[in-house]
Design a protein around this motif. Structure first.
Motif, short mmCIF file in Angstrom:
data_model
loop_
_atom_site.label_atom_id
_atom_site.label_comp_id
_atom_site.label_asym_id
_atom_site.label_seq_id
_atom_site.Cartn_x
_atom_site.Cartn_y
_atom_site.Cartn_z
N ASN A 177 0.57 -11.49 17.56
CA ASN A 177 -0.64 -12.28 17.40
C ASN A 177 -1.74 -11.91 18.39
O ASN A 177 -1.50 -11.22 19.38
N GLU A 206 5.99 -21.25 17.16
CA GLU A 206 4.69 -21.85 16.85
C GLU A 206 4.24 -22.75 18.00
O GLU A 206 5.01 -23.59 18.49
N ARG A 258 5.72 -12.18 15.25
CA ARG A 258 6.08 -13.12 14.18
C ARG A 258 7.07 -12.44 13.24
O ARG A 258 7.24 -11.23 13.24
N ALA A 311 10.63 -19.91 13.70
CA ALA A 311 9.58 -20.01 14.74
C ALA A 311 9.65 -21.34 15.46
O ALA A 311 8.62 -21.97 15.73
N SER A 361 13.35 -15.24 14.27
CA SER A 361 11.89 -15.42 14.33
C SER A 361 11.34 -16.19 13.13
O SER A 361 10.21 -16.68 13.17
N TYR A 387 9.00 -15.49 19.02
CA TYR A 387 7.79 -16.16 18.58
C TYR A 387 8.11 -17.60 18.20
O TYR A 387 9.00 -17.88 17.39
N TRP A 399 12.83 -9.96 18.44
CA TRP A 399 12.39 -10.04 17.05
C TRP A 399 13.59 -9.92 16.14
O TRP A 399 14.40 -9.00 16.29
N ASP A 410 6.83 -11.79 10.24
CA ASP A 410 6.20 -10.85 9.31
C ASP A 410 5.77 -9.54 9.97
O ASP A 410 5.23 -8.66 9.32
#
Length: 510
Positions: free
Chosen positions: A370, A333, A364, A70, A67, A331, A63, A366
């Motif tokens: 997930n 997508e 992620r 993504a 990240s 992470y 992280w 933020d």
């Protein structure tokens, strides 16, 4: 690194013998007052204390600013500067030219507004982890702690929070040991004198170098992010100073190093290890140091295999780091994830061969882990809650087991972390007191079907250390009928609904 072979064999024997109830901690027996940065002194430290051998499962997370986009992989910071690379094309299409939007411009976007160390610690505990912690610094040069040495850190920039400090505090409240992984040996630029982006000697630096690239900056602060020091000796000291800062501020139980630690001079590595070991003495911790490719001698360090395994039982405790992602560590997508059955079955194989698993999750930018990953961890945790007795605190049996799984896609020394096992694949562990033995079926056995277990039955040389009193199906009250003959151990599997991940029989011994 050169080691004394005879002394190494003695140290290995002492380490392996720590599996027995009569073991004594090497560090206590020699009454070490202070470790010196040399092999003779450091090799007196026990590589794998009993708590580490008992733990079996740890967790960490990739992280950082990488990240944010993504996309690609955790090597985004390097690949974005390579013209013609798909990451470079993605970057310039979505964020602009690299000389206008550099990697440093992702840092303000790395806000981590949803990061909750207490929630993450609960998640790791629920999964069954006995140690956990962050990737404290990846190859990108960004420190995930409150650093006074590295200006590119998570307190002064980005989240403006001490990720490592908050995480360690939450973990220790739950009696979970701590690990800090450090990948920054790869950060130092060692290719400025070659015309190629990554030098004639291969990938010897994370960021590509070329006089026309932003990574060749002479800005004093930005150079520290790109590892672009005027001489490599200064970088090597910078590498060491950051590790010492982590040890001083956070006292991790485990320091873990990624590949390319061999790029750091041996003396600097010895100084690092001695500092970590002496911190452990001072704080009454039985600390551990791990590395890949045996960059730290196995006499006092744990060897780690990325996404790997072994074909047989290894006489020394070892580790593999694996990720929930099908291939990515950060992470990304659209990334697909391994299901719980695949992860657990591969972990059982590792445990049966004297290994420990370090499992990675991918938050992620933020700070959200997930739901897909959480669901997998929940399933792993549910299995561990029922079958933990067969895992924690156990040791390998004389043989790891048997089966028909295809390891043709093996990686590293043995198997990959994606081997597809079935109920025909069997693994063993045994309790330290040798009063119980555990048989794992890495799949769903047929209900009501008899199973012949010749490998540990009758007069076979690998039969249990004492006679079998009873056999139980873990997680069920169903009666297990069994018979020991001179040729085999015959087990009639009860007609019940079996765990979809893995089935475990407990053999109670006299």
């Amino acid at each position: 690194m050169k080691t004394n072979i005879i002394f190494g064999l003695i140290a290995a024997a002492l380490t392996f013998c720590s599996c027995s109830n009569n073991s004594s901690k090497i560090v206590d027996s020699i009454k070490t007052k202070e470790y010196q940065p040399n092999f003779e002194s450091l090799s007196q430290h026990e590589a794998a204390p009993e708590w580490f051998q008992d733990a079996k499962l740890g967790m960490y997370f990739h992280w950082g600013p990488y990240s944010v986009p993504a996309y690609g992989s955790a090597w985004y910071p390097a690949n974005m500067y390579l013209k013609g690379n798909r990451v470079n094309e993605f970057h310039e299409k979505n964020f602009g030219p690299i000389d206008e939007f550099g990697y440093e411009d992702f840092i303000p976007m790395f806000t981590a507004e949803h990061f909750d160390a207490e929630d993450w610690a609960d998640l790791f505990q629920m999964t069954g982890a006995k140690f956990a912690g962050p990737v404290a610094q990846h190859h990108d040069g960004f420190a995930m702690w409150d650093s006074e040495i590295n200006p590119w850190n998570s307190v002064d920039m980005g989240p403006k929070r001490d990720i490592t400090g908050e995480m360690f505090q939450a973990l220790r409240k739950r009696d979970i040991k701590t690990i800090a992984t450090l990948h920054h040996a790869r950060n130092g630029q060692r290719n400025a004198n070659t015309p190629e982006y990554w030098g004639k000697n291969g990938f010897n630096s994370h960021y590509p170098y070329h006089p026309d690239l932003p990574t060749a900056t002479t800005d004093p602060k930005l150079r520290k992010l790109f590892g672009n020091w005027e001489n490599i000796d200064d970088f090597n000291q910078y590498w060491l100073d950051q590790v010492i800062e982590v040890v001083d501020k956070y006292q991790p139980d485990i320091l873990w190093y990624d590949s390319w630690l061999n790029m750091i001079p041996e003396q600097k590595i010895n100084e690092m290890v001695a500092y970590h070991f002496n911190s452990g003495l001072k704080n009454k911790q039985e600390v551990v140091v791990c590395s890949k490719h045996q960059d730290i001698p196995w006499e006092y360090g744990i060897d780690d295999m990325e996404q790997g395994g072994r074909r047989d039982i290894y006489p020394l405790p070892w580790m593999t780091d694996i990720t929930l992602g099908n291939s990515r560590w950060m992470y990304v997508e659209g990334e697909k994830y391994k299901d719980a059955a695949l992860v657990v079955r591969n972990m059982i194989d590792v445990w049966s061969k004297n290994g420990t698993v370090l499992l990675n999750v991918s938050p992620r930018a933020d700070g959200v882990i997930n739901q897909q990953q959480r669901d997998i961890l929940k399933d792993i945790g549910a299995w561990m809650k029922v079958h933990g007795e067969a895992v924690y605190g156990t040791r390998p049996f004389h043989i790891f087991g048997y089966g028909t799984a295809n390891a043709s896609d093996a990686s590293h020394d043995g198997q990959s972390a994606k081997i597809k096992y079935s109920a025909k694949d069997v693994r063993y562990t045994i309790a330290k007191d040798k009063k119980s033995m555990y048989v794992f079926f890495l799949g769903v056995p047929e209900s009501g079907k008899p199973i012949k277990m010749r490998a540990i039955g009758g007069f076979h040389r690998n039969q249990p250390p004492s006679p079998i009193k009873n056999i139980k199906l873990m997680g069920s009250d169903a009666k297990v009928e069994w018979k020991l003959t001179p040729q085999t151990l015959l087990i009639n599997m009860p007609e019940v609904e079996y765990n979809p991940i893995a089935t475990v029989l407990k053999l109670e011994l006299e």
